[in-house]
Design a protein around this motif. Structure first.
Motif, PDB file in Angstrom:
ATOM      1  N   GLN A   1       0.841  -1.187   0.000  1.00  0.00           N
ATOM      2  CA  GLN A   1       0.000   0.000   0.000  1.00  0.00           C
ATOM      3  C   GLN A   1       0.879   1.241   0.000  1.00  0.00           C
ATOM      4  O   GLN A   1       1.710   1.422   0.873  1.00  0.00           O
ATOM      5  CB  GLN A   1      -0.915   0.012   1.226  1.00  0.00           C
ATOM      6  N   VAL A   2       0.689   2.077  -0.999  1.00  0.00           N
ATOM      7  CA  VAL A   2       1.462   3.308  -1.094  1.00  0.00           C
ATOM      8  C   VAL A   2       0.645   4.447  -0.509  1.00  0.00           C
ATOM      9  O   VAL A   2      -0.531   4.614  -0.836  1.00  0.00           O
ATOM     10  CB  VAL A   2       1.810   3.623  -2.562  1.00  0.00           C
ATOM     11  N   GLN A   3       1.256   5.203   0.345  1.00  0.00           N
ATOM     12  CA  GLN A   3       0.605   6.399   0.884  1.00  0.00           C
ATOM     13  C   GLN A   3       1.215   7.636   0.246  1.00  0.00           C
ATOM     14  O   GLN A   3       2.442   7.762   0.160  1.00  0.00           O
ATOM     15  CB  GLN A   3       0.756   6.445   2.400  1.00  0.00           C
ATOM     16  N   LEU A   4       0.357   8.524  -0.181  1.00  0.00           N
ATOM     17  CA  LEU A   4       0.775   9.761  -0.821  1.00  0.00           C
ATOM     18  C   LEU A   4       0.257  10.936   0.005  1.00  0.00           C
ATOM     19  O   LEU A   4      -0.925  10.960   0.377  1.00  0.00           O
ATOM     20  CB  LEU A   4       0.215   9.859  -2.240  1.00  0.00           C
ATOM     21  N   VAL A   5       1.128  11.878   0.267  1.00  0.00           N
ATOM     22  CA  VAL A   5       0.747  13.044   1.059  1.00  0.00           C
ATOM     23  C   VAL A   5       1.144  14.304   0.305  1.00  0.00           C
ATOM     24  O   VAL A   5       2.334  14.563   0.089  1.00  0.00           O
ATOM     25  CB  VAL A   5       1.411  13.026   2.444  1.00  0.00           C
ATOM     26  N   GLU A   6       0.126  15.076  -0.088  1.00  0.00           N
ATOM     27  CA  GLU A   6       0.387  16.341  -0.773  1.00  0.00           C
ATOM     28  C   GLU A   6       0.549  17.464   0.241  1.00  0.00           C
ATOM     29  O   GLU A   6      -0.020  17.427   1.331  1.00  0.00           O
ATOM     30  CB  GLU A   6      -0.759  16.704  -1.722  1.00  0.00           C
ATOM     31  N   SER A   7       1.296  18.464  -0.164  1.00  0.00           N
ATOM     32  CA  SER A   7       1.452  19.661   0.656  1.00  0.00           C
ATOM     33  C   SER A   7       1.807  20.831  -0.247  1.00  0.00           C
ATOM     34  O   SER A   7       2.157  20.636  -1.413  1.00  0.00           O
ATOM     35  CB  SER A   7       2.528  19.470   1.719  1.00  0.00           C
ATOM     36  N   GLY A   8       1.707  22.027   0.314  1.00  0.00           N
ATOM     37  CA  GLY A   8       2.126  23.209  -0.426  1.00  0.00           C
ATOM     38  C   GLY A   8       1.002  24.076  -0.957  1.00  0.00           C
ATOM     39  O   GLY A   8       1.261  25.139  -1.522  1.00  0.00           O
ATOM     40  N   GLY A   9      -0.236  23.636  -0.787  1.00  0.00           N
ATOM     41  CA  GLY A   9      -1.349  24.458  -1.263  1.00  0.00           C
ATOM     42  C   GLY A   9      -1.524  25.707  -0.416  1.00  0.00           C
ATOM     43  O   GLY A   9      -0.917  25.850   0.651  1.00  0.00           O
ATOM     44  N   GLY A  10      -2.348  26.607  -0.913  1.00  0.00           N
ATOM     45  CA  GLY A  10      -2.604  27.830  -0.173  1.00  0.00           C
ATOM     46  C   GLY A  10      -3.324  28.849  -1.015  1.00  0.00           C
ATOM     47  O   GLY A  10      -3.804  28.545  -2.121  1.00  0.00           O
ATOM     48  N   LEU A  11      -3.400  30.041  -0.485  1.00  0.00           N
ATOM     49  CA  LEU A  11      -4.062  31.163  -1.160  1.00  0.00           C
ATOM     50  C   LEU A  11      -3.008  32.080  -1.755  1.00  0.00           C
ATOM     51  O   LEU A  11      -2.113  32.551  -1.032  1.00  0.00           O
ATOM     52  CB  LEU A  11      -4.927  31.932  -0.156  1.00  0.00           C
ATOM     53  N   VAL A  12      -3.114  32.307  -3.049  1.00  0.00           N
ATOM     54  CA  VAL A  12      -2.178  33.187  -3.739  1.00  0.00           C
ATOM     55  C   VAL A  12      -2.960  34.126  -4.646  1.00  0.00           C
ATOM     56  O   VAL A  12      -4.157  33.938  -4.878  1.00  0.00           O
ATOM     57  CB  VAL A  12      -1.151  32.392  -4.572  1.00  0.00           C
ATOM     58  N   GLN A  13      -2.261  35.112  -5.170  1.00  0.00           N
ATOM     59  CA  GLN A  13      -2.881  36.045  -6.102  1.00  0.00           C
ATOM     60  C   GLN A  13      -2.556  35.640  -7.545  1.00  0.00           C
ATOM     61  O   GLN A  13      -1.576  34.932  -7.799  1.00  0.00           O
ATOM     62  CB  GLN A  13      -2.389  37.460  -5.837  1.00  0.00           C
ATOM     63  N   ALA A  14      -3.385  36.107  -8.451  1.00  0.00           N
ATOM     64  CA  ALA A  14      -3.144  35.827  -9.859  1.00  0.00           C
ATOM     65  C   ALA A  14      -1.749  36.299 -10.257  1.00  0.00           C
ATOM     66  O   ALA A  14      -1.319  37.395  -9.874  1.00  0.00           O
ATOM     67  CB  ALA A  14      -4.201  36.520 -10.721  1.00  0.00           C
TER      68      ALA A  14
END
Length: 129
Positions: free
Chosen positions: A1-14
């Motif tokens: 079983q592979v576990q994947l963890v995303e990170s780095g999202g957030g609120l930014v401006q155009a």
């Protein structure tokens, strides 16, 4: 079983940039094709891009081509999605996905969400205008 963890999202401006990471638990990470997908509110999940097991081949959806770049660091078991020139229409939950495969694969298959074996929980990217 592979576990994947995303990170780095957030609120930014155009116009801003953001880099997402996807860390995998699997030590044989190099045997996996990795894909990035996104899902905006009220829309279906769509393919963003894919990177092959060695990192030598990438392909992208037309909507992000030239702005987004996928890379992978085998030593860190991590795949990255560098996103530049972000626009409000890029707002979505971004997911990474993994497919165990040895050898060649059809490029079109890698754009289909049901082709992948494992998924992360997603990370939200919000781009304000």
């Amino acid at each position: 079983q592979v576990q994947l963890v995303e990170s780095g999202g957030g609120l930014v401006q155009a116009g801003d940039s953001l880099r997402l990471s996807c860390a995998a638990s699997e030590r044989t990470f190099s045997n996996y094709v990795m894909g990035w997908f996104r899902q905006a509110p009220g829309k279906e999940r769509e393919h963003v891009g894919t990177i092959n097991w060695s990192g030598s081949i990438t392909h992208y959806a037309d909507s992000v081509k030239g702005r987004f770049t996928i890379s992978r660091d085998a030593a860190k078991n991590t795949v990255y999605l560098q996103m530049n020139s972000l626009q409000p229409e890029d707002t979505a939950v971004y997911y990474c996905a993994a497919k165990y495969i040895v050898g060649v694969y059809a490029r079109h298959s890698a754009t289909q969400s049901n082709w992948y074996d494992y998924w992360g929980q997603g990370t939200l990217v919000t781009v304000s205008s």
